[in-house]
Scaffold this motif. Sequence first.
Motif, short mmCIF file in Angstrom:
data_model
loop_
_atom_site.label_atom_id
_atom_site.label_comp_id
_atom_site.label_asym_id
_atom_site.label_seq_id
_atom_site.Cartn_x
_atom_site.Cartn_y
_atom_site.Cartn_z
N HIS A 273 68.23 3.08 58.12
CA HIS A 273 68.64 4.78 57.57
C HIS A 273 66.60 5.09 57.45
O HIS A 273 66.30 5.50 57.17
CB HIS A 273 68.65 4.82 56.31
CG HIS A 273 69.93 4.22 56.60
ND1 HIS A 273 71.31 4.87 56.67
CD2 HIS A 273 70.96 3.74 55.24
CE1 HIS A 273 72.04 3.97 56.98
NE2 HIS A 273 72.31 3.78 55.78
N CYS A 274 65.74 3.82 57.59
CA CYS A 274 64.52 3.69 57.39
C CYS A 274 64.39 3.75 56.20
O CYS A 274 63.24 3.89 55.93
CB CYS A 274 63.92 5.16 58.23
SG CYS A 274 63.91 4.91 60.43
N ALA A 275 65.21 2.78 55.12
CA ALA A 275 64.36 3.55 53.95
C ALA A 275 64.45 4.39 53.30
O ALA A 275 63.24 4.62 52.52
CB ALA A 275 63.69 1.71 53.55
N THR A 276 65.06 5.28 53.70
CA THR A 276 64.41 6.82 53.58
C THR A 276 64.92 7.11 51.94
O THR A 276 64.72 8.44 51.80
CB THR A 276 65.57 8.32 54.76
OG1 THR A 276 66.57 7.74 54.05
CG2 THR A 276 64.22 7.72 55.83
N ILE A 277 66.21 6.71 51.05
CA ILE A 277 66.14 6.79 49.89
C ILE A 277 65.62 5.89 48.68
O ILE A 277 66.19 4.54 49.15
CB ILE A 277 67.65 7.53 50.05
CG1 ILE A 277 68.09 8.17 49.01
CG2 ILE A 277 68.19 6.14 50.31
CD1 ILE A 277 69.55 8.57 48.41
N GLY A 278 65.49 6.39 47.60
CA GLY A 278 65.31 5.19 46.70
C GLY A 278 64.22 4.84 46.15
O GLY A 278 63.49 5.00 46.96
N GLN A 279 63.81 4.26 45.52
CA GLN A 279 62.68 2.85 44.62
C GLN A 279 63.10 1.64 45.05
O GLN A 279 64.39 1.51 44.15
CB GLN A 279 61.91 3.76 43.16
CG GLN A 279 62.41 5.64 43.28
CD GLN A 279 61.62 5.55 43.69
OE1 GLN A 279 60.42 5.19 43.47
NE2 GLN A 279 61.34 6.80 44.64
N ASP A 280 61.90 1.01 45.76
CA ASP A 280 62.10 -0.46 44.69
C ASP A 280 60.78 -0.99 44.38
O ASP A 280 59.39 0.30 44.17
CB ASP A 280 62.42 -1.06 46.24
CG ASP A 280 63.66 -1.12 46.98
OD1 ASP A 280 64.43 -1.93 45.73
OD2 ASP A 280 63.86 -0.71 47.60
N VAL A 281 60.18 -2.34 44.23
CA VAL A 281 59.20 -2.93 43.36
C VAL A 281 58.21 -3.96 44.97
O VAL A 281 58.75 -4.14 46.02
CB VAL A 281 59.58 -3.67 42.73
CG1 VAL A 281 58.10 -4.12 41.68
CG2 VAL A 281 60.47 -3.00 41.15
N ASP A 282 57.79 -2.72 45.15
CA ASP A 282 55.88 -3.81 46.00
C ASP A 282 55.37 -4.89 45.51
O ASP A 282 56.04 -5.00 44.47
CB ASP A 282 55.02 -2.25 45.94
CG ASP A 282 54.15 -2.39 45.38
OD1 ASP A 282 54.17 -3.13 43.68
OD2 ASP A 282 53.19 -1.24 44.87
N ALA A 283 54.91 -5.61 45.64
CA ALA A 283 54.54 -6.78 45.58
C ALA A 283 53.66 -7.27 44.51
O ALA A 283 52.99 -8.18 43.72
CB ALA A 283 53.08 -7.45 46.94
#
Length: 416
Positions: A273-283
């Motif tokens: 899905h090319c990570a097309t939904i949600g939030q995540d934490v960057d570096a």
Amino acid sequence: MTIDSRFAPFHPARRRFLQLGAAGLAALSPAANALFRLNNPCLNPTETPMLELETAAWQGIDPTDWWDCHTHIVGSGDGGSGITQTPDMHAPLRHPIQTLQHWAYANAACIPDTNQDQAFVDRLRALMDTMPKGAKAMLYAFDRAHGATGDPDHANTAFFVPNEYAQRLAKADPDRFEWVASIHPYRADCVDALQQAAANGARAVKWLPPVMGIDPASPLCDRFYKAAAALNMPIITHGGEEKALHGADQPLFGNPLRLRRALEAGVRVVIAHCATIGQDVDADGREVRSFDLFAQLMSERQWQGRLFGDISAIVLRNRDPEVIKTLLNESGWHDRLLFGSDYPLTGILPLISVPALAEAGLLPETAIAPLQTLQDYHPFRFDFVLKRSLSWQGKRFADRIFATRPFFAAGRPSAA
């Protein structure tokens, strides 16, 4: 327009539950019920009309290269498949959302209350038999959740589809199906299982880390990565937020950045899905869109030839149209994008709004009626034609995105 009696919709009581649940999310109004087109009519796929829009969609595409790289197997285990489901999918009072989701998937796949294993296969074959000769679906096994000790975590296993069953379906109809193994990397036998799957014709490995309890950044995965790289076996793994299944409930494991460990080990990774939904934490510890982290990885030159994305589910209502526009505009990514549908989600009519995509400027108004006709008849052809019809500022998805066979049929060295 007739309903195929083999794939009749749900028993009225179950259909009412589905309609009420979905309509409840849309204020229970008759207008909303019509707008969201709640129930899959399960029309006979052999009667699917051939439309000019579909004829145009196949221009430049060799059907023998068309492998839908994201096709799920649905069933209940009532036909000897070995499939299991969490009891939470059948507990409407205690777990109404999971129950509603399960019924929606079954409705999308046009399977009745009984004989679900066989009904799913019959429907899938009927759909694929009306595809151009050579086109195939890649069928997914789905492993259990496991703990850090490598033992199965039955309590947190949402769904299980054995590798042997996916292999058996593909072997029975090799002109229409390939299969994808699912192997939890914490298993004591994970390397042996991977080598056996490769020897038995598996084209890739499927992971859903938040549900299966797989941390792609854990050293526990290293021996699996080493074996996958040696076999040139790609891992198709979910990226971003997971909404379709419950299980181990580890949302942090969907962070695309956690896949760097696999890439560093030389594994070809496909982010579903090319990570097309949600939030995540960057570096830097900031919360950003999961898709932005996918884009960050795609921009890192060292992963060219290893990092890919599939475009399954990108057209669902819960995706931001701006993300689709980015995927269309980033033509430099198109060599690294792969076509997949996420069937049977494409058969859940409320999940995809063709008019909304047209309103966002991604489709011409003239495409709405023919696409909705395809949506009623044939979820595979609908998803394909829809994605071939998307455009933004004159850019479309390149033909090569839909030619996935060369990627998955790449030669593999023999198991060590």
